[in-house]
Write a protein that holds these residues in place. Structure first.
Motif, short mmCIF file in Angstrom:
data_model
loop_
_atom_site.label_atom_id
_atom_site.label_comp_id
_atom_site.label_asym_id
_atom_site.label_seq_id
_atom_site.Cartn_x
_atom_site.Cartn_y
_atom_site.Cartn_z
N SER A 23 0.83 -1.20 0.00
CA SER A 23 0.00 0.00 0.00
C SER A 23 0.87 1.26 0.00
CB SER A 23 -0.92 0.01 1.23
OG SER A 23 -0.17 0.33 2.38
N PRO A 24 0.35 2.35 -0.55
CA PRO A 24 1.09 3.61 -0.53
C PRO A 24 1.38 4.08 0.90
CG PRO A 24 -0.74 3.77 -2.06
CD PRO A 24 -0.89 2.47 -1.32
N ASP A 25 0.44 3.84 1.82
CA ASP A 25 0.64 4.27 3.21
C ASP A 25 1.84 3.55 3.85
OD1 ASP A 25 -1.47 6.05 3.15
OD2 ASP A 25 -2.91 4.59 3.93
N ALA A 26 1.98 2.26 3.60
CA ALA A 26 3.10 1.51 4.15
C ALA A 26 4.42 2.04 3.59
CB ALA A 26 2.95 0.02 3.86
N ALA A 27 4.47 2.31 2.30
CA ALA A 27 5.69 2.85 1.69
C ALA A 27 6.02 4.22 2.27
CB ALA A 27 5.52 2.94 0.17
N ARG A 28 5.02 5.07 2.46
CA ARG A 28 5.25 6.40 3.03
C ARG A 28 5.74 6.33 4.47
NH1 ARG A 28 0.97 8.12 -0.40
NH2 ARG A 28 -0.60 7.49 1.08
N MET A 29 5.25 5.38 5.24
CA MET A 29 5.70 5.25 6.63
C MET A 29 7.19 4.91 6.68
SD MET A 29 2.36 3.56 8.59
CE MET A 29 3.16 2.06 8.82
N GLN A 43 10.32 12.41 -2.73
CA GLN A 43 10.09 11.02 -3.10
C GLN A 43 9.29 10.94 -4.38
OE1 GLN A 43 8.11 9.95 0.48
NE2 GLN A 43 6.09 10.03 -0.43
N ARG A 44 9.48 9.85 -5.09
CA ARG A 44 8.72 9.58 -6.31
C ARG A 44 8.04 8.24 -6.13
NH1 ARG A 44 13.66 10.78 -6.34
NH2 ARG A 44 14.45 8.88 -7.21
N SER A 45 6.77 8.18 -6.48
CA SER A 45 5.98 6.99 -6.25
C SER A 45 5.43 6.46 -7.57
CB SER A 45 4.86 7.37 -5.27
OG SER A 45 3.85 6.46 -5.28
N TYR A 46 5.44 5.13 -7.73
CA TYR A 46 4.99 4.48 -8.96
C TYR A 46 4.13 3.28 -8.59
CZ TYR A 46 9.15 6.99 -10.50
OH TYR A 46 10.10 7.95 -10.71
N PRO A 47 3.12 2.97 -9.40
CA PRO A 47 2.34 1.74 -9.14
C PRO A 47 3.17 0.51 -9.53
CG PRO A 47 1.54 2.85 -11.12
CD PRO A 47 2.59 3.74 -10.52
N VAL A 48 2.94 -0.57 -8.83
CA VAL A 48 3.59 -1.84 -9.13
C VAL A 48 2.60 -2.71 -9.89
CG1 VAL A 48 4.56 -3.94 -8.10
CG2 VAL A 48 5.06 -1.73 -7.08
N PRO A 49 3.02 -3.32 -11.01
CA PRO A 49 2.09 -4.20 -11.73
C PRO A 49 1.53 -5.27 -10.79
CG PRO A 49 4.10 -3.88 -13.00
CD PRO A 49 4.33 -3.26 -11.65
N GLY A 50 0.24 -5.45 -10.81
CA GLY A 50 -0.41 -6.43 -9.94
C GLY A 50 -0.82 -5.85 -8.60
N GLY A 51 -0.61 -4.56 -8.40
CA GLY A 51 -0.98 -3.90 -7.14
C GLY A 51 0.25 -3.50 -6.35
N GLY A 52 0.08 -2.59 -5.46
CA GLY A 52 1.17 -2.14 -4.61
C GLY A 52 1.79 -0.84 -5.11
N THR A 53 2.81 -0.40 -4.41
CA THR A 53 3.48 0.87 -4.68
C THR A 53 4.98 0.69 -4.61
OG1 THR A 53 1.67 2.15 -3.73
CG2 THR A 53 3.79 3.24 -3.81
#
Length: 88
Positions: A23-29, A43-53
């Motif tokens: 989840s984006p929240d987990a990555a941000r923490m 920071q730069r954020s990207y979607p992960v294929p199949g879900g996630g960040t």
């Protein structure tokens, strides 16, 4: 970028950190914890294929904040603790 191309290194004193989370929240923490230890850029954020960040963050390891500075100082051997040049 082609996977066969070598990845560019960050400038001396910097480290590139990649965080992959469900989840984006987990990555941000995790990124927030790193920012408390090291100065860093945006920071730069990207979607992960199949879900996630996937989050990319550049940190300045030459200017650690207090928690990292304390840990780094404690992990280094004390200077002058070894034998003198004239000792066997």
């Amino acid at each position: 970028m082609d996977r066969n191309e070598p990845e560019a290194l960050p400038p001396p004193g910097y480290a590139e950190v990649r965080i992959v989370a469900a989840s984006p929240d987990a990555a941000r923490m995790v990124a927030d914890v790193l920012r408390h230890c090291f100065a860093g850029g945006e920071q730069r954020s990207y979607p992960v294929p199949g879900g996630g960040t996937r989050l990319h963050l550049t940190v300045d390891t030459a200017h650690p904040a207090e928690p990292a500075r304390s840990w780094l100082a404690a992990s280094r051997p004390p200077s002058g603790a070894g034998p003198h040049a004239e000792e066997p």
